[in-house]
Scaffold this active site. Structure first.
Site, PDB file in Angstrom:
ATOM      1  N   ASP A  68      27.176  54.481 -39.175  1.00  0.00           N
ATOM      2  CA  ASP A  68      27.323  54.972 -37.809  1.00  0.00           C
ATOM      3  C   ASP A  68      26.863  53.936 -36.792  1.00  0.00           C
ATOM      4  O   ASP A  68      26.261  52.908 -37.148  1.00  0.00           O
ATOM      5  CB  ASP A  68      26.514  56.258 -37.633  1.00  0.00           C
ATOM      6  CG  ASP A  68      26.933  57.352 -38.601  1.00  0.00           C
ATOM      7  OD1 ASP A  68      28.152  57.505 -38.803  1.00  0.00           O
ATOM      8  OD2 ASP A  68      26.054  58.039 -39.151  1.00  0.00           O
ATOM      9  N   TYR A 126      19.997  53.980 -49.428  1.00  0.00           N
ATOM     10  CA  TYR A 126      19.709  53.814 -48.005  1.00  0.00           C
ATOM     11  C   TYR A 126      18.196  53.816 -47.794  1.00  0.00           C
ATOM     12  O   TYR A 126      17.470  54.499 -48.525  1.00  0.00           O
ATOM     13  CB  TYR A 126      20.311  54.959 -47.178  1.00  0.00           C
ATOM     14  CG  TYR A 126      21.793  54.862 -46.954  1.00  0.00           C
ATOM     15  CD1 TYR A 126      22.308  54.211 -45.845  1.00  0.00           C
ATOM     16  CD2 TYR A 126      22.687  55.457 -47.844  1.00  0.00           C
ATOM     17  CE1 TYR A 126      23.675  54.135 -45.628  1.00  0.00           C
ATOM     18  CE2 TYR A 126      24.055  55.387 -47.633  1.00  0.00           C
ATOM     19  CZ  TYR A 126      24.542  54.729 -46.521  1.00  0.00           C
ATOM     20  OH  TYR A 126      25.896  54.656 -46.308  1.00  0.00           O
TER      21      TYR A 126
END
Length: 262
Positions: A68, A126
């Site tokens: 994002d 992540y």
């Protein structure tokens, strides 16, 4: 009579395409995310334009997933196909000459034709980083979430253990997530602290939109004392986004690693 052999050879010569896998590192602060969009510069578009300077034509670069706006990557795999026979080193040194300082190709390797960057990964990791101190840090502002209240690390670690396994993560997905199913597999969630920096490393088979950021926000709410650690188990058993934690801001999130079979 003129021989047709040279012409026939030229016409039936095999069509050769190389599949190149890049590992890309970037600071996503100034970009609208990985995927090319109309509302601002993207990582994908910037990399493709730099490659075009080397190849003489635009190629489509497919990554292992989308990050994002404002999210970073330590090692984002991405592949493209080309007829060019230039050496692999040119896809690193040459392309980097045409990239801004906040994006760099770390490596380039040739992979089999059927290699898929997206959908073919075995796992992804992540990292979400929190700067936990009363006073903000200018040096960490682009890569962490500043949380002023002292967080209960032990409670966060207890809550994180509930994420491991295959669950319905509907309470941890963005409102505009287009995934067909919200069931996902999480292999590990590790929380560590070094001074004011708290890192949350999440490894799994795949993720929903904003999933890691909502997981991190929920864990921070546990650390603040807003939720008990068992609240995470309740959200997984009876998914309800309204009962979940906040969505952590994007700058604290980085894609660390993507693992492929073999």
């Amino acid at each position: 009579m003129r021989s047709l052999t040279p012409r026939l050879r030229e016409k039936t010569a095999p069509f050769f395409m190389r599949t190149i896998k890049l590992i890309i590192q970037y600071d996503g602060t100034n970009y609208c995310g990985w995927q090319e969009q109309t509302n601002g510069p993207s990582i994908q578009e910037t990399v493709e334009l730099a490659l075009a300077k080397i190849l003489g034509q635009r190629v489509r670069v497919q990554s292992s997933g989308r990050t994002d706006a404002g999210v970073h990557a330590v090692a984002m795999p991405a592949v493209f196909r080309t007829e060019s026979t230039i050496p692999l080193k040119a896809f690193v040194d040459g392309v980097n000459c045409h990239l801004p300082d906040d994006i760099a190709i770390q490596s380039a390797v040739e992979v089999p034709t059927g290699f898929r960057a997206i959908g073919g990964a075995r796992s992804k990791t992540y990292r979400y980083t929190i700067y936990n101190a009363p006073v903000r840090s200018p040096l960490n502002r682009r890569t962490s979430w500043h949380v002023r209240e002292q967080l209960d690390l032990q409670a966060m670690q207890q809550a994180a253990a509930y994420f491991v396994g295959e669950h319905d993560f509907a309470a941890f997905r963005g409102a505009n997530c287009s995934a067909v199913t919200s069931r996902r597999r999480i292999d590990a969630v590790q929380i560590n602290q070094s001074g004011p920096l708290i890192t949350i490393d999440v490894t799994g088979g795949g993720f929903l939109k904003y999933m890691v950021r909502i997981m991190a926000g929920t864990l921070v709410d546990v650390g603040r004392g807003r939720f008990a650690p068992e609240h995470v188990a309740g959200l997984l058993a009876e998914p309800d986004r309204q009962r979940g934690g906040v969505t952590a801001p994007p700058q604290g999130l980085s894609l660390l690693q993507v693992i492929y079979p073999g």
